[in-house]
Design an enzyme around this catalytic site. Structure first.
Site, mmCIF file in Angstrom:
data_model
loop_
_atom_site.group_PDB
_atom_site.id
_atom_site.type_symbol
_atom_site.label_atom_id
_atom_site.label_comp_id
_atom_site.label_asym_id
_atom_site.label_seq_id
_atom_site.Cartn_x
_atom_site.Cartn_y
_atom_site.Cartn_z
ATOM 1 N N HIS A 53 0.949 -1.403 0.236
ATOM 2 C CA HIS A 53 -0.217 0.058 -0.300
ATOM 3 C C HIS A 53 1.109 1.286 0.263
ATOM 4 O O HIS A 53 2.207 1.137 0.156
ATOM 5 C CB HIS A 53 -0.924 -0.154 1.189
ATOM 6 C CG HIS A 53 -2.041 -0.889 1.031
ATOM 7 N ND1 HIS A 53 -3.102 -0.880 2.205
ATOM 8 C CD2 HIS A 53 -1.996 -1.881 0.274
ATOM 9 C CE1 HIS A 53 -4.055 -1.824 1.800
ATOM 10 N NE2 HIS A 53 -3.418 -2.344 0.965
ATOM 11 N N GLU A 55 1.345 3.879 1.829
ATOM 12 C CA GLU A 55 2.583 3.940 3.103
ATOM 13 C C GLU A 55 3.114 2.921 3.083
ATOM 14 O O GLU A 55 4.577 3.094 3.524
ATOM 15 C CB GLU A 55 0.754 3.222 4.712
ATOM 16 C CG GLU A 55 0.112 4.514 4.632
ATOM 17 C CD GLU A 55 -1.362 3.999 4.168
ATOM 18 O OE1 GLU A 55 -2.054 4.091 4.151
ATOM 19 O OE2 GLU A 55 -1.168 3.493 2.746
ATOM 20 N N CYS A 78 -5.278 1.949 6.775
ATOM 21 C CA CYS A 78 -6.128 0.590 7.014
ATOM 22 C C CYS A 78 -5.569 0.293 8.938
ATOM 23 O O CYS A 78 -3.904 -0.025 8.980
ATOM 24 C CB CYS A 78 -5.873 -0.264 6.265
ATOM 25 S SG CYS A 78 -4.200 -0.586 5.947
ATOM 26 N N ALA A 167 -28.877 4.029 -39.807
ATOM 27 C CA ALA A 167 -30.074 3.455 -39.624
ATOM 28 C C ALA A 167 -29.315 1.840 -39.991
ATOM 29 O O ALA A 167 -30.067 1.430 -39.575
ATOM 30 C CB ALA A 167 -31.257 3.948 -40.426
ATOM 31 N N TRP A 173 -16.373 5.440 -38.591
ATOM 32 C CA TRP A 173 -15.715 5.948 -37.289
ATOM 33 C C TRP A 173 -16.753 7.546 -36.375
ATOM 34 O O TRP A 173 -16.735 8.013 -37.883
ATOM 35 C CB TRP A 173 -14.143 5.573 -36.701
ATOM 36 C CG TRP A 173 -13.884 5.130 -37.140
ATOM 37 C CD1 TRP A 173 -12.607 4.129 -37.747
ATOM 38 C CD2 TRP A 173 -14.005 3.808 -35.744
ATOM 39 N NE1 TRP A 173 -12.302 2.805 -37.307
ATOM 40 C CE2 TRP A 173 -13.194 2.615 -36.239
ATOM 41 C CE3 TRP A 173 -14.111 3.563 -34.196
ATOM 42 C CZ2 TRP A 173 -12.777 1.976 -35.200
ATOM 43 C CZ3 TRP A 173 -14.239 2.496 -33.423
ATOM 44 C CH2 TRP A 173 -13.376 1.586 -33.514
ATOM 45 N N THR A 199 -24.688 -5.222 -29.647
ATOM 46 C CA THR A 199 -23.749 -4.843 -30.205
ATOM 47 C C THR A 199 -22.661 -5.869 -30.329
ATOM 48 O O THR A 199 -21.346 -5.184 -30.906
ATOM 49 C CB THR A 199 -22.906 -3.734 -28.739
ATOM 50 O OG1 THR A 199 -23.765 -2.658 -28.363
ATOM 51 C CG2 THR A 199 -21.534 -3.000 -29.158
ATOM 52 N N SER A 225 -29.622 -11.562 -22.006
ATOM 53 C CA SER A 225 -30.571 -12.433 -21.696
ATOM 54 C C SER A 225 -31.060 -14.221 -22.170
ATOM 55 O O SER A 225 -30.781 -14.827 -21.242
ATOM 56 C CB SER A 225 -32.034 -11.632 -21.466
ATOM 57 O OG SER A 225 -31.719 -10.579 -20.449
#
Length: 362
Positions: A53, A55, A78, A167, A173, A199, A225
């Protein structure tokens, strides 16, 4: 309460924290400066998970004895054992006399205990110095700890008339190479990149970081899904791809798993994957920041459900016309009072394009 010198040293610590912008996750981005006799004797920033970390790195780099020194740290040290030992204990052992924290740690396992531990060992502590700047470095970590879900940013490239594709779906791009490079930097700092199956079917994207050597790739997530993702889709190449789907699709599941995908079965909401449940699961997997690169359907759903924290909009100086595809699938309004207002955080020019960072005004 805080002097001009305090502000200067904390600003230095915040600059150090930015060096970990791409690779500290799931830990927060933290910087630390050790000061003695008004001179910086050590400095550091949080390394990749499992390593030092801020420190610890700062203490290791000290050029002089740290006894009696002041530690400026952008987040409360922490006090618990995680992947590494407590930083508070290291500061106590080093003999520092004062610790100044920019902000308290929102992690319930710390939440003031780090500063209290220091105080119990006779170390003077204070917090709140340049707190807003520290918070801006870690929106995802704060969100995960306080709300139980990642910070979610919708990235959209559009024409000035608000269109994202022709469409027929052609979109490459719209924006300039400079804007696309900027998006690469946004990907590099993200823990995950989220898109929809639409996508994937239309653009067959990779959704990888290609211009920054981060030593890691964000997790790629497809909301699908009904498991329509082709097994040969480029987003599955190299693994590290999660497909969020509904249960009960055994045959399709087996094929996609064989192609390298990890499947996550989630509850249903209106016939589709429950997006709120998805974000909760991602938080449980220590995902801090999610960059959404999707079409109007998923963008609109996240906005409608209050799950979009920020919009990152790239506008190109071009017009695509009324038949082109829009940015959000949102219901028609019958009154101006129903509109969704945004709070613009920043507006910049990137190459020939305009970049707007905005947040829903809730």
């Amino acid at each position: 309460m805080f002097t001009a010198r305090d502000h200067g040293f904390m600003a230095q610590a915040l600059q150090l924290a930015e060096r970990g912008i791409n690779n500290t996750m799931p830990n927060p981005r933290v910087g630390c400066v050790i000061v003695k006799d008004d001179e910086t004797i050590g400095q550091g920033w949080t390394q990749p998970a499992g390593q030092d970390h801020a420190e610890i790195q700062a203490l290791k780099s000290c050029q002089r004895d740290s006894l009696g020194a002041t530690a400026y740290v952008t987040l409360e040290p922490c006090s618990h054992f995680g992947r590494t030992p407590p930083c508070a204990d290291a500061l106590i052992k080093a003999g520092v006399a004062r610790v100044v924290a920019a902000m308290m740690d929102p992690n319930p396992e710390v939440a003031g205990r780090g500063l209290l531990r220091l105080q119990q060992h006779g170390i003077a502590t204070s917090s709140g110095l340049m707190e807003l700047d520290a918070c801006k470095l870690n929106p995802g970590f704060i969100s995960r700890m306080t709300r139980g879900r990642p910070w979610t940013t919708l990235k959209i490239a559009a024409s000035l008339d608000g269109c994202t594709a022709l469409a027929n779906g052609v979109s490459q791009w719209i924006t300039s190479a400079a804007a696309r490079s900027d998006v690469q930097r946004q990907r590099a700092r993200s823990c995950a990149i989220l898109t929809g199956v639409g996508t994937v079917l239309m653009d067959d994207p990779q959704m990888t970081v290609r211009e920054s050597d981060t030593g890691r790739q964000p997790l790629r997530i497809v909301v699908d899904s009904q498991l329509r993702t082709p097994p040969a889709a480029r987003i599955l190449h190299g693994g590290n791809t999660l497909i969020a789907c509904l249960a009960g699709q055994t045959v399709k599941s087996a094929v996609l798993r064989q192609a390298g995908a990890t499947l996550l079965e989630l509850p249903e909401q209106d016939g589709k994957v429950c997006l709120s449940s998805l974000l909760q699961v991602l938080a449980a997997r220590e995902i801090n920041e999610v960059l959404v690169e999707a079409g109007a359907t998923l963008n609109g759903a996240l906005l409608r459900q209050g799950l979009a924290d920020e919009l990152l909009l790239y506008y190109a100086p071009t017009l695509l016309g009324e038949s082109a595809r829009g940015m959000f699938a949102l219901p028609s309004l019958i009154g101006m009072e129903q509109r969704m207002n945004l709070d613009i955080q920043s507006l910049d020019r990137v190459g020939q394009d305009i970049r707007i960072r905005a947040r829903p005004d809730r």
